[in-house]
Design a protein around this motif. Sequence first.
Motif, short mmCIF file in Angstrom:
data_model
loop_
_atom_site.label_atom_id
_atom_site.label_comp_id
_atom_site.label_asym_id
_atom_site.label_seq_id
_atom_site.Cartn_x
_atom_site.Cartn_y
_atom_site.Cartn_z
N SER A 42 8.67 -6.04 4.20
CA SER A 42 7.86 -5.45 3.13
C SER A 42 8.73 -5.00 1.97
O SER A 42 9.84 -4.47 2.18
N MET A 43 8.25 -5.19 0.75
CA MET A 43 9.00 -4.75 -0.42
C MET A 43 9.16 -3.23 -0.44
O MET A 43 10.13 -2.70 -0.97
N VAL A 44 8.19 -2.51 0.14
CA VAL A 44 8.28 -1.05 0.20
C VAL A 44 9.45 -0.64 1.09
O VAL A 44 10.27 0.21 0.73
N ILE A 90 3.30 -3.32 -6.17
CA ILE A 90 3.70 -2.40 -5.10
C ILE A 90 2.64 -2.46 -4.00
O ILE A 90 1.52 -1.97 -4.18
N ALA A 91 2.99 -3.07 -2.90
CA ALA A 91 2.04 -3.23 -1.79
C ALA A 91 2.81 -3.50 -0.51
O ALA A 91 3.83 -4.19 -0.52
N ARG A 92 2.32 -2.97 0.58
CA ARG A 92 2.98 -3.19 1.86
C ARG A 92 2.92 -4.66 2.28
O ARG A 92 3.77 -5.14 3.03
N GLU A 109 -0.67 -0.31 -4.81
CA GLU A 109 -1.47 0.49 -3.90
C GLU A 109 -1.09 1.97 -3.97
O GLU A 109 0.07 2.32 -4.16
N VAL A 110 -2.09 2.82 -3.79
CA VAL A 110 -1.90 4.26 -3.87
C VAL A 110 -0.90 4.73 -2.82
O VAL A 110 0.07 5.43 -3.12
N ASP A 111 -1.12 4.36 -1.57
CA ASP A 111 -0.26 4.82 -0.49
C ASP A 111 1.16 4.30 -0.64
O ASP A 111 2.14 5.05 -0.48
#
Length: 338
Positions: free
Chosen positions: A82-84, A71-73, A113-115
């Motif tokens: 972006s996958m997000v 999970i990362a922008r 990633e946290v965000d």
Amino acid sequence: MNSGKRTGCATVFFIVLLVISLLLNFFFWNALQMRKGAGPEMKAPEFPEEYVAGDADRDQKIVLVRLQGLIAREEPGQFSESMVEDIELQLRQAREDRKVKAVLLAINSPGGEVDASDVLYHAIERTRRVKPIVVYMESVAASGGYYAAMGASYLLANDLSLTGSIGVVLQTFNVKDLLDKIGVKALTLKSGKLKDLLNPTREMTPEEQAYVQGLINESYDRFVGIVARERHLDLNELKTHWADGRILSGSMALQAKLVDQLGYFEDAVEKCKELGKVKTSRVVRYVPPFRLAALVRGLFGAETRAKGALLSPGRLPLISGRLYYLAPTLFGSGGFLP
């Protein structure tokens, strides 16, 4: 040159021109679509659907959305850059479609990633307010993957799913001894005493270590607080028994009340129908549109984002100094890999 060779060369030349023409047309079409949607009032794209399972003749739908990998922008998406954003776009379309009665979110992710994990949690929780969303945990739904799942209405895992890993990790390196050995000295000019925090060319001071630990604790408290609230668990008991970063199997997670049920994909579909209040429905997934960047990656042999590569150590590009809701133990030698 005989006529056969001339014909063959002309055919090859024609094919090359055709390929170049197609690429140029795709490029200009893609650029036109981007310009059309560049305004602030850009409407969510309408992705076509592909039948997956269930009663193909029914109007009522269950939408299958997949959350896979780190999970990362920075991770490229199939629907967007972006996958997000991929997940956000699919959830938005499912929310706005009246024929969609529930969303089935299949997670196969060690976190990230946290965000980015928090953004996904927010998008999933927002969808839950409109229509039910059931999470099905595949091989891994740990750390940030589990954090994101907290936004769902119902959590279902396989007996052998790996989940939990409630915690935060930050990684940096210290190369001071190596630099001393080869005779290299680092010169750092800074405006404040904490400006070169996590500088790999020197040891951390006690003050710096306490400050960084405070940042980690803040992110951890948010994570464990969300789990306690969403799962209706006692916060202190959760911290004491389960929220220390440990990996849990699906059966262990059920015992800890971190998931609602054990089962398989078809069980998750049945739960979607139950929560969506329909006796029968068709399961569909959204099909990503053509994107020139994806085509170029495919033509030049870019890395395949296959499920089999999900737990490869090469797929764990931790960036120094960045906070992660991640399960790094899954990538260690030995680990849980076959």
